[in-house]
Design a protein around this motif. Sequence first.
Motif, short mmCIF file in Angstrom:
data_model
loop_
_atom_site.label_atom_id
_atom_site.label_comp_id
_atom_site.label_asym_id
_atom_site.label_seq_id
_atom_site.Cartn_x
_atom_site.Cartn_y
_atom_site.Cartn_z
N ARG A 1 -12.48 14.78 3.18
CA ARG A 1 -11.46 13.75 3.46
C ARG A 1 -10.97 13.06 2.18
O ARG A 1 -11.76 12.71 1.31
CB ARG A 1 -12.02 12.70 4.42
CG ARG A 1 -11.01 11.60 4.76
CD ARG A 1 -11.63 10.53 5.62
NE ARG A 1 -11.93 11.03 6.95
CZ ARG A 1 -11.05 11.07 7.97
NH1 ARG A 1 -9.81 10.65 7.77
NH2 ARG A 1 -11.41 11.53 9.14
N VAL A 2 -9.67 12.88 2.12
CA VAL A 2 -9.03 12.04 1.11
C VAL A 2 -8.21 11.00 1.87
O VAL A 2 -7.41 11.34 2.74
CB VAL A 2 -8.11 12.86 0.18
CG1 VAL A 2 -7.36 11.94 -0.77
CG2 VAL A 2 -8.91 13.91 -0.58
N TRP A 3 -8.41 9.73 1.55
CA TRP A 3 -7.70 8.67 2.25
C TRP A 3 -6.29 8.51 1.71
O TRP A 3 -6.04 8.71 0.52
CB TRP A 3 -8.46 7.35 2.12
CG TRP A 3 -9.82 7.40 2.75
CD1 TRP A 3 -11.00 7.59 2.11
CD2 TRP A 3 -10.12 7.30 4.14
NE1 TRP A 3 -12.03 7.62 3.01
CE2 TRP A 3 -11.53 7.43 4.27
CE3 TRP A 3 -9.36 7.11 5.30
CZ2 TRP A 3 -12.18 7.38 5.50
CZ3 TRP A 3 -10.00 7.06 6.53
CH2 TRP A 3 -11.39 7.17 6.62
N ALA A 4 -5.37 8.16 2.60
CA ALA A 4 -3.98 7.98 2.19
C ALA A 4 -3.84 6.93 1.10
O ALA A 4 -2.97 7.03 0.23
CB ALA A 4 -3.12 7.62 3.40
N ARG A 5 -4.69 5.91 1.14
CA ARG A 5 -4.60 4.85 0.14
C ARG A 5 -4.92 5.34 -1.28
O ARG A 5 -4.60 4.65 -2.26
CB ARG A 5 -5.55 3.70 0.50
CG ARG A 5 -7.02 4.09 0.53
CD ARG A 5 -7.91 2.88 0.81
NE ARG A 5 -9.31 3.25 0.93
CZ ARG A 5 -9.92 3.48 2.10
NH1 ARG A 5 -9.23 3.37 3.23
NH2 ARG A 5 -11.20 3.82 2.14
N ASP A 6 -5.55 6.51 -1.38
CA ASP A 6 -5.91 7.06 -2.68
C ASP A 6 -4.89 8.07 -3.21
O ASP A 6 -5.11 8.71 -4.24
CB ASP A 6 -7.29 7.73 -2.60
CG ASP A 6 -8.39 6.73 -2.27
OD1 ASP A 6 -8.29 5.59 -2.75
OD2 ASP A 6 -9.32 7.09 -1.52
#
Length: 351
Positions: A149-154
Amino acid sequence: MSEALEQALAEALAGLVVAVDTCADDVLDPDTAVKWLEGSAYVLDRLAPADRRRLAALFRAAALREPPGPWRDDLLKVGDGFGLDEDQHELYCDAIEAHVRRFVETVRDADPATEVPTCPGWTLADLTRHHGTTHHWTAHLVRHRVSERVWARDVPLELPDEEKDCPEWLAAAAEESLRALRSADPETPMWSPGADQHVRFFARHLLFEAVVHLADAELALGRTPRIEACTAADGIEEFLENRPFFGRPAESVAAPARDGASLRLHATDTGAAWTVVLGGGSGDGNGFRWENAARGAGGSAAPEGDATVTVEGAVGDLLLLVYGRRAPGDEEFAVTGEREVLEAWLAATAL
């Protein structure tokens, strides 16, 4: 599976399909024929693109082994009839492009401060930023073939300074995500937030993000959303397939639902229907299981019996219902049975 077995099975299936399709009404009930063919289409539509193309080639080869004539001509139509030559990944990308274009056209000249009733607390500017963020996030994930997972905020977003510029920013973000999707092999394994851990997940999921957010914008501006029936039906199944993977959505469903209470979504305009069995009976902790009520899970016959609650409406409205954009009490729906079961499931699966 050997090549000889592949050819034999494809030839048998093609022959059966043509026989059913061309059978006289006094020999085979037309409704039964349609049900059989739709069941087959449902199964074949779930094949990976490479397998669909392979099956189409086998159908053509089987037809060309027959002597010229009406039978051969009908066999040659089988692959096209099931849409096996179509590139589903590319079709999803094309549909995303069309829906984003419509969204941009819808909001471009609207007041960015317009409230969006279906997304409480949001304005059209907020909705547009969210939509564009999803495209930037998708482009990043697919381009890097992430394994976790990669968060949208990153993810770098390059948001515009002025709200009035958000529609064009969204359009550019969609171009980026579509470029990444179209240049990728849809069969490539990668992380996704849903059931399908391949690149192909994102094209399908992004389409329904676009469909639902276009409806959000249209409803905010007092317009009635128009969603194609086939798109809406696919969207309902995409929601049902993937919602259990977004956390544990049905843990808050009322106790009676855990005893196997069920709800049925019945599309009055197409005849399509889905049955959802609520509670922990699925055995996997996801809170519900579902099946296509016409064909059953994976295309098998669905169990008979009345659902605890049934909601009827046009398939496009049913899609908006499961996404929380419409409510069971809206005039678009007729609800029979225990309405509280439907309301509990909708509350538990709200995004």
